[in-house]
Design an enzyme around this catalytic site. Structure first.
Site, short mmCIF file in Angstrom:
data_model
loop_
_atom_site.label_atom_id
_atom_site.label_comp_id
_atom_site.label_asym_id
_atom_site.label_seq_id
_atom_site.Cartn_x
_atom_site.Cartn_y
_atom_site.Cartn_z
N ARG A 53 11.11 -55.61 -54.96
CA ARG A 53 10.61 -55.42 -56.34
C ARG A 53 10.88 -53.97 -56.75
O ARG A 53 10.05 -53.08 -56.52
CB ARG A 53 9.13 -55.74 -56.42
N ASP A 55 11.22 -50.64 -58.99
CA ASP A 55 10.36 -50.08 -60.03
C ASP A 55 11.12 -49.88 -61.34
O ASP A 55 12.35 -50.02 -61.40
CB ASP A 55 9.80 -48.72 -59.58
N TYR A 114 19.25 -48.76 -49.45
CA TYR A 114 19.12 -48.05 -50.72
C TYR A 114 20.05 -46.85 -50.76
O TYR A 114 20.32 -46.22 -49.73
CB TYR A 114 17.69 -47.56 -50.92
N ARG A 205 11.83 -42.57 -52.87
CA ARG A 205 11.75 -41.48 -53.84
C ARG A 205 10.91 -40.32 -53.31
O ARG A 205 11.19 -39.15 -53.61
CB ARG A 205 11.19 -42.00 -55.16
#
Length: 260
Positions: A53, A55, A114, A205
Site C-alpha cells: 500500500r 503512500d 524499492y 523514507r
C-alpha cells in the site's frame, strides 16, 4: 472465479495513495473503477488486493495486485481493456496473468524492492519534477554506504517507522541497501535500492532521510547505528518526501508473469 495477477505501473502524484478512499482519488480506486466496466463482480463492489500500500505521492514500476473475475479473460485482452478504461489516469497495466486460486499478491510475496531517487544540484529539476527528491549540495557516496551498512540484517526498526505504523512488530530483516551515484547535467543523482520481505510504514523514507544527513556531513555514519539501537522515533533523521520513492518489484516463489 478465475484469479488474475496484474503488474502495475503508476505515477502517484495525483493520488492519495494506493488504498481506496471514499473521498480522495486512489490507484486502487482507479483500477477497480476500470474493472467495474468489465466485470459484474466489481460493478457490485468487489475489491483487488495489492502487494504493498504505497503512500500519497509514491510511484510504482512493479506493483502487483490480484483480482477475482467472473469471466475467464485472455490475459492480453484483459490488460488492453483495462488500459483503455484507465485513461486518462497515469496508471498502466503492464501485464495480466492467470494464476492459481491460492496466489495472493500480498501474502504470497517473498520480497519487495524499492528505489529512491535523490538529485543534488542547484538548478531546479524540470523533467523529473514530482519524481525525485532534490537537495542543493552533493553527497558523500562513501559516507552514505557506510551509514547504510549499519541497517543491513535483522533489527528492531522502531526508530525508522511511523508512529502510525500498524505492523504487529517493528522487527524486520533488511536484505539489501545499494547506493549508486550518477552524473546528470550540473548535478548528481543518487539511487537507493532497498530489498526486504516486507517494510514498515515510512521505513524507506525514514532511512533515506537519515542517510541524507550522513551524506551531507551533518551526521557521522556511526550515528545511524546509534539511532537504530535507540529504538526511539525521536532518534530518526528527517523523513524525506514521497515523490522520489518507487515500488519497483515484488518477488514470489514463482514469477506469475513469466512467459510459459
Amino acid at each position: 472465479m478465475p484469479r488474475f495477477a496484474l503488474l502495475i505501473e503508476y505515477d502517484g502524484t495525483p493520488f492519495a495513495g494506493w488504498q481506496a478512499q471514499a473521498d480522495q482519488p486512489s490507484v486502487q480506486g482507479a483500477i477497480e473503477a476500470a474493472l467495474a466496466r468489465l466485470d459484474p463482480g466489481f460493478a457490485a463492489g468487489a475489491r483487488i488486493a495489492a502487494a504493498g500500500r504505497t503512500d500519497a505521492g509514491v510511484h510504482a514500476t512493479g506493483q502487483v495486485a490480484h483480482a477475482d473475475l467472473t469471466r475467464d479473460w485472455d490475459p492480453f485482452r484483459l490488460s488492453e481493456a483495462l488500459n483503455w478504461h484507465l485513461k486518462p489516469a497515469p496508471v498502466a497495466i503492464l501485464r495480466a496473468a492467470r494464476v492459481d486460486d491460492d496466489f495472493h499478491a500480498r501474502f504470497s510475496a517473498l520480497e519487495r524492492r524499492y528505489l529512491f531517487r535523490l538529485i543534488a544540484r542547484r538548478a531546479p529539476v524540470t523533467h523529473d519534477r514530482g519524481r525525485v527528491w532534490q537537495v542543493l549540495n552533493p553527497l558523500d557516496l562513501d559516507a552514505l554506504r557506510a551509514g547504510a551498512a549499519h541497517l543491513i540484517g535483522r533489527h528492531d526498526f522502531t526508530t525508522f517507522r511511523s508512529t502510525m505504523c500498524q505492523s504487529a512488530s517493528p522487527i524486520k530483516t533488511l536484505d539489501e541497501i545499494s547506493i549508486t551515484g550518477h552524473d546528470i547535467p550540473e548535478g548528481r543523482e543518487y539511487r537507493f535500492c532497498l530489498r526486504a520481505r516486507s517494510f514498515l510504514h515510512n521505513q524507506v523514507r525514514s532511512i533515506v532521510g537519515t542517510l541524507e544527513r550522513v551524506g551531507a556531513g551533518a551526521w557521522p555514519p556511526e550515528r545511524v547505528a546509534e539511532a537504530l539501537a535507540a529504538r526511539d522515533r525521536a532518534a530518526c533523521g528527517p523523513v524525506c518526501p514521497p515523490q522520489g520513492l518507487y515500488l519497483t518489484g515484488v518477488g514470489y516463489p514463482r514469477d506469475p508473469f513469466a512467459q510459459p
